[in-house]
Write a protein that holds these residues in place. Structure first.
Motif, PDB file in Angstrom:
ATOM      1  N   VAL A 160       4.944 -52.089  24.122  1.00 40.02           N
ATOM      2  CA  VAL A 160       5.095 -50.832  24.403  1.00 40.02           C
ATOM      3  C   VAL A 160       4.868 -50.041  23.294  1.00 40.02           C
ATOM      4  O   VAL A 160       5.363 -50.339  22.093  1.00 40.02           O
ATOM      5  CB  VAL A 160       6.747 -50.576  24.953  1.00 40.02           C
ATOM      6  N   ILE A 161       4.027 -48.743  23.451  1.00 42.00           N
ATOM      7  CA  ILE A 161       3.602 -48.166  22.453  1.00 42.00           C
ATOM      8  C   ILE A 161       3.917 -46.482  22.316  1.00 42.00           C
ATOM      9  O   ILE A 161       3.690 -45.890  23.407  1.00 42.00           O
ATOM     10  CB  ILE A 161       2.055 -48.356  22.258  1.00 42.00           C
ATOM     11  N   LEU A 162       4.344 -46.028  21.360  1.00 41.82           N
ATOM     12  CA  LEU A 162       4.903 -44.721  21.504  1.00 41.82           C
ATOM     13  C   LEU A 162       3.862 -43.916  20.787  1.00 41.82           C
ATOM     14  O   LEU A 162       2.736 -44.332  20.419  1.00 41.82           O
ATOM     15  CB  LEU A 162       6.185 -44.483  20.446  1.00 41.82           C
ATOM     16  N   LEU A 170       3.037 -45.039  26.105  1.00 40.14           N
ATOM     17  CA  LEU A 170       3.908 -44.078  26.602  1.00 40.14           C
ATOM     18  C   LEU A 170       3.590 -42.702  26.266  1.00 40.14           C
ATOM     19  O   LEU A 170       4.286 -41.686  26.571  1.00 40.14           O
ATOM     20  CB  LEU A 170       5.324 -44.479  25.966  1.00 40.14           C
ATOM     21  N   ASP A 171       2.414 -42.410  25.562  1.00 42.16           N
ATOM     22  CA  ASP A 171       1.764 -41.212  25.420  1.00 42.16           C
ATOM     23  C   ASP A 171       0.289 -41.278  25.151  1.00 42.16           C
ATOM     24  O   ASP A 171      -0.354 -42.388  24.760  1.00 42.16           O
ATOM     25  CB  ASP A 171       2.431 -40.707  23.926  1.00 42.16           C
ATOM     26  N   VAL A 202      -4.436 -52.367  29.284  1.00 45.32           N
ATOM     27  CA  VAL A 202      -3.708 -51.222  28.580  1.00 45.32           C
ATOM     28  C   VAL A 202      -3.390 -49.828  29.569  1.00 45.32           C
ATOM     29  O   VAL A 202      -4.227 -49.669  30.070  1.00 45.32           O
ATOM     30  CB  VAL A 202      -4.518 -50.577  27.367  1.00 45.32           C
ATOM     31  N   GLY A 203      -2.088 -49.737  29.934  1.00 46.22           N
ATOM     32  CA  GLY A 203      -1.927 -48.954  30.872  1.00 46.22           C
ATOM     33  C   GLY A 203      -0.746 -47.887  30.925  1.00 46.22           C
ATOM     34  O   GLY A 203      -0.252 -48.067  29.787  1.00 46.22           O
ATOM     35  N   GLN A 204      -0.572 -46.816  31.595  1.00 50.38           N
ATOM     36  CA  GLN A 204       0.391 -45.995  31.892  1.00 50.38           C
ATOM     37  C   GLN A 204       1.472 -46.445  32.600  1.00 50.38           C
ATOM     38  O   GLN A 204       1.126 -47.433  33.298  1.00 50.38           O
ATOM     39  CB  GLN A 204      -0.006 -44.648  32.025  1.00 50.38           C
ATOM     40  N   MET A 205       2.566 -45.791  32.650  1.00 50.58           N
ATOM     41  CA  MET A 205       3.643 -46.142  33.716  1.00 50.58           C
ATOM     42  C   MET A 205       3.346 -45.906  34.985  1.00 50.58           C
ATOM     43  O   MET A 205       2.332 -45.114  35.396  1.00 50.58           O
ATOM     44  CB  MET A 205       4.623 -44.937  33.342  1.00 50.58           C
ATOM     45  N   ASP A 206       3.454 -46.895  35.982  1.00 53.79           N
ATOM     46  CA  ASP A 206       3.138 -47.020  37.422  1.00 53.79           C
ATOM     47  C   ASP A 206       3.646 -45.988  38.080  1.00 53.79           C
ATOM     48  O   ASP A 206       4.965 -46.162  38.425  1.00 53.79           O
ATOM     49  CB  ASP A 206       3.364 -48.448  37.725  1.00 53.79           C
ATOM     50  N   ALA A 239      14.523 -43.655  35.526  1.00 43.70           N
ATOM     51  CA  ALA A 239      13.584 -44.735  35.875  1.00 43.70           C
ATOM     52  C   ALA A 239      12.622 -45.050  34.876  1.00 43.70           C
ATOM     53  O   ALA A 239      12.191 -46.286  34.640  1.00 43.70           O
ATOM     54  CB  ALA A 239      12.953 -43.953  37.143  1.00 43.70           C
ATOM     55  N   HIS A 240      12.285 -44.193  33.995  1.00 41.20           N
ATOM     56  CA  HIS A 240      11.206 -44.378  32.969  1.00 41.20           C
ATOM     57  C   HIS A 240      11.766 -45.434  31.883  1.00 41.20           C
ATOM     58  O   HIS A 240      11.110 -46.268  31.588  1.00 41.20           O
ATOM     59  CB  HIS A 240      11.143 -43.026  32.322  1.00 41.20           C
ATOM     60  N   SER A 241      13.082 -45.174  31.716  1.00 44.71           N
ATOM     61  CA  SER A 241      13.704 -46.212  30.694  1.00 44.71           C
ATOM     62  C   SER A 241      13.714 -47.593  31.189  1.00 44.71           C
ATOM     63  O   SER A 241      13.313 -48.686  30.583  1.00 44.71           O
ATOM     64  CB  SER A 241      15.073 -45.706  30.213  1.00 44.71           C
ATOM     65  N   LEU A 242      14.102 -47.679  32.552  1.00 40.78           N
ATOM     66  CA  LEU A 242      14.305 -48.898  33.102  1.00 40.78           C
ATOM     67  C   LEU A 242      12.949 -49.605  33.305  1.00 40.78           C
ATOM     68  O   LEU A 242      12.863 -50.918  32.979  1.00 40.78           O
ATOM     69  CB  LEU A 242      14.892 -48.599  34.458  1.00 40.78           C
ATOM     70  N   ILE A 243      11.848 -49.046  33.689  1.00 43.86           N
ATOM     71  CA  ILE A 243      10.581 -49.825  33.710  1.00 43.86           C
ATOM     72  C   ILE A 243      10.061 -50.140  32.203  1.00 43.86           C
ATOM     73  O   ILE A 243       9.596 -51.156  32.135  1.00 43.86           O
ATOM     74  CB  ILE A 243       9.694 -48.700  34.318  1.00 43.86           C
ATOM     75  N   THR A 244      10.381 -49.096  31.236  1.00 46.75           N
ATOM     76  CA  THR A 244       9.911 -49.503  29.825  1.00 46.75           C
ATOM     77  C   THR A 244      10.608 -50.999  29.397  1.00 46.75           C
ATOM     78  O   THR A 244      10.110 -51.672  28.766  1.00 46.75           O
ATOM     79  CB  THR A 244      10.178 -48.091  28.847  1.00 46.75           C
TER      80      THR A 244
END
Ligand code: ATP
Ligand code: MG
Lengths: 274, 373
Positions: B252-254, B285-286, B312-316, B333-338
């Motif tokens: 996971v990348i900020l 994530l950005d 390499v993808g973004q949040m689904d 939701a974001h946190s849980l998926i990450t």
């Protein structure tokens, strides 16, 4: 809890700038079971997704009110917390998040901060629902829908409905992919829940087949074609559709065949340098 | 409380015998029992911290001469010159080392050995690790604020099994270089889990499957903070028939972070009946997060099974909608998926080494904190 009511008034919406629903009117009250039928690609799932607030669907006009509140103005999660539930035709798979952890988070999302459900009461409720749905006891501890069979996913949607106790539940093709026993189990669980909750819950079922209605007896059957409700009846209408198909209705309603097939061809052409 | 004690307690490893490399080199051999606050560390009669040698529970440790530069050069990861530039810092691979030999013999159960490295070590640390035939061990390397390189030379004899866990202790930010080489014998298996939630790191692994039925499974969970970079370079060579490898990496990348998984699965001619799998994925994530995933397969044999995936993808968006439709806010939701992106690696580590349940729970908690921004 008072008797919930979902009122859909002249709702039209589009996806990818193409209008799919052209003015739907439908009212579902607590204690009622409504069924929507209709050929493939006529907008049944579009209606369900629009009500739930899926970002791909744009509302072009009309209203949807849940207990007199403007549903369409709410973010997705607020619609859920107000009591709307959608069992999806194709539930998402989420790796790393166990079914049980997710379910507890979802239940707590609807509860005030000082009334969160504890681990043990939660497990008890979960295990009971798993037993009632005759699900594999390992499913709660697996990742959410990941690697679930088609039927397991559907049962898992019903499991969530049982635990979340919605005011209005929309079940989109909950019967597809279920084997004969699973269809009976799911049907009986839904009916039993509807009876137990009485006027506290209204149901909107989307289905292609009459057989689900052997277990869940509807009060109303609506047929959607080309983005409109073209006929409303009762269980007999579903039986007639099962026997005779949709052609007679199409003719009565003066509709062309579904444009769904024509559209992709036109799209293909539109990309060509003519 | 000393930092090392805090770390051991947080990870639930304080009741387990372990090695501790600090600014003095191998400064202590931590006792089996938790030290009581009155008497300090209880003496361990089987181990001598002065000579750094130790005999216990199927395990023996002794200091050895620092390896020759040619031997150390083998730990140079491939394409190192190029990486030096990219990483913008020197990779001291032929530096001075403090070297030890660790042998583990079979004792009928999984020997569980935490190895802590913290503080500015006086030199690089070189561990020569041998698992004798049929031995089973879990070696959990925990690094805190320490930057000197770590080299592991691993030899797994027939039917032995090593769980190698590499944990960068959350909350202690420091650059880390780890390079390991492992030779895996007949029926032996290496399972490696790396978890790094904070720091810039470069980890290289070279695994040689040398005995029939040898197996290597490597998993990485990387959380790359802003302006940090984490690179994982893994090569697994199938040198004989019926060998199995599986790489599974999630990162996971900020914003402004950089992550890279470079996996190379090599099946040489004659290594028929082998299987090589790779799956490397990053969640950015950005828009400014950068990531590269190279799942490379080099196969010189027909009768093999191999698969590779990299993305390499973004949040689904569908996953987000699904969770929100159950009442979770967008942030939840974001946190849980990450978090869920990294959890499979932690869960798998816990399954492989049941004695690490507390460690896994601690790391999971840290992940949850990091993703609920
Ligand atoms: N996200 C989307 N992107 C593009 N087109 C879409 C999308 N969702 C729906 N459509 C299109 O809208 C139309 C209606 O689709 P919808 O899924 O609502 O049909 P349905 O009545 O549920 O059909 P089925 O019985 O096959 O489930 C179809 O032509 C479909 O291709
Ligand atoms: Mg549909």
């Amino acid at each position: 809890m008072s008797r919930p009511v979902l009122e859909i008034k002249n709702l039209s919406c589009s996806v990818d700038n193409k209008e799919i629903l052209h003015g739907i009117d439908l009212t579902v009250r607590g204690g009622e079971i409504h069924v929507i039928m209709g050929p493939n690609g006529t907008g049944k799932s579009t209606l369900a997704s629009t009500l739930m607030g899926h970002p791909s669907y744009q509302v072009n006009g009309g209203q949807a009110l849940l207990n007199d509140e403007d549903l369409l103005a709410m973010p997705v999660d607020e619609r859920a917390r107000k009591g709307l539930f959608l069992a999806m035709q194709y539930p998402a798979e989420i790796q790393g998040v166990t079914n049980a952890d997710f379910m507890r988070t979802a239940m707590n999302a609807k509860l005030p901060a000082d009334h969160q459900i504890g681990v043990f009461p939660f497990r008890k409720a979960l295990n009971q629902a798993v037993t009632e749905l005759e699900m594999d006891p390992s499913l709660p501890d697996r990742y959410l829908n990941e690697g679930f069979s088609g039927g397991e996913k559907k049962r898992n949607e019903i499991l969530q409905m049982k635990l979340l106790k919605p005011a209005i539940a929309i079940l989109d093709e909950i019967d597809s992919g279920l084997d004969i026993d699973a269809l009976r189990i799911v049907g009986q669980n839904v009916t039993q829940m509807a009876q137990a909750r009485g006027e506290e819950m209204g149901l909107l079922l989307i289905t292609h087949y009459q057989r689900l209605l052997d277990y869940i007896v509807p009060d109303y059957v609506h047929v959607i074609m080309n983005g409109r409700v073209v006929r409303t009846g009762d269980k007999e209408l579903a039986e007639k559709l099962e026997r005779d198909g949709y052609e007679w209705l199409r003719q009565e309603a003066g509709l062309e065949a579904e444009p769904a097939d024509a559209a992709p061809a036109a799209d293909l052409l539109s990309g060509l340098p003519l | 409380m000393r930092n090392i004690d805090k770390i051991r307690t947080s990870l639930g490893l304080d009741n387990i015998y372990g090695l501790y490399f600090s600014h003095k080199g191998l400064s202590s051999l931590l006792p089996l029992q938790r030290p009581d606050s009155q008497t300090g560390l209880a003496a361990d009669s089987k181990c001598d911290p002065l000579t750094g040698s130790c005999q216990r529970d199927g395990m023996s440790l002794e200091p050895i001469a620092s390896p020759e530069p040619e031997a150390l050069a083998l730990f140079r990861p491939v394409e190192i010159e190029q990486k030096k530039k990219e990483l913008n810092r020197p990779l001291p691979v032929d530096c001075e080392t403090q070297a030890y030999r660790l042998r583990i013999s079979p004792v009928g159960h999984q020997v569980n050995l935490p190895v802590f490295m913290a503080g500015e070590r006086p030199a690089a640390t070189y561990l020569d690790i041998t698992l004798e035939s049929d031995a089973e061990a879990a070696i959990t390397l925990v690094t805190a604020k320490t930057e000197e390189p770590i080299f592991l030379n691993i030899n797994l004899e027939a039917n032995s099994r090593l769980d190698l866990n590499v944990i960068k202790m959350p909350g202690y930010i420091s650059w880390q270089l780890l390079s390991y080489r492992a030779a895996v014998g007949d029926g032996a298996s290496l399972r490696q889990h790396s978890v790094n939630l904070d720091s810039s790191a470069y980890q290289a692994g070279q695994v040689f499957l040398r005995g029939e039925g040898a197996e290597a499974r490597t998993q990485t969970a990387a959380f790359v903070n802003s302006f940090e970079s984490q690179r994982f370079d893994m090569t697994i060579r199938h040198e004989v028939p019926h060998t199995v490898s599986d790489m599974f990496n999630h990162g996971v990348i900020l914003a402004d972070g950089f992550g890279c998984f470079a996996g190379r699965g090599v099946i040489v001619k004659g290594a028929f009946g082998s299987k090589a799998e790779q799956d490397s994925r990053f969640l950015a994530l950005d828009p400014t997060a950068r990531a590269e995933a190279y799942p490379v397969l080099i196969i010189d044999e027909y009768d093999v099974e191999a698969g590779h995936a990299g993305s390499v993808g973004q949040m689904d968006a569908e996953a987000l909608f699904y969770l929100q439709s159950r009442g979770l806010t967008l942030e939840e939701a974001h946190s849980l998926i990450t978090a869920g992106y990294l959890f499979p690696i932690l869960h798998d580590m816990g399954r492989c080494v049941p004695a690490l349940q507390k460690t896994v729970a601690y790391l999971q908690q840290r992940v949850i904190e990091k993703v609920s921004l």
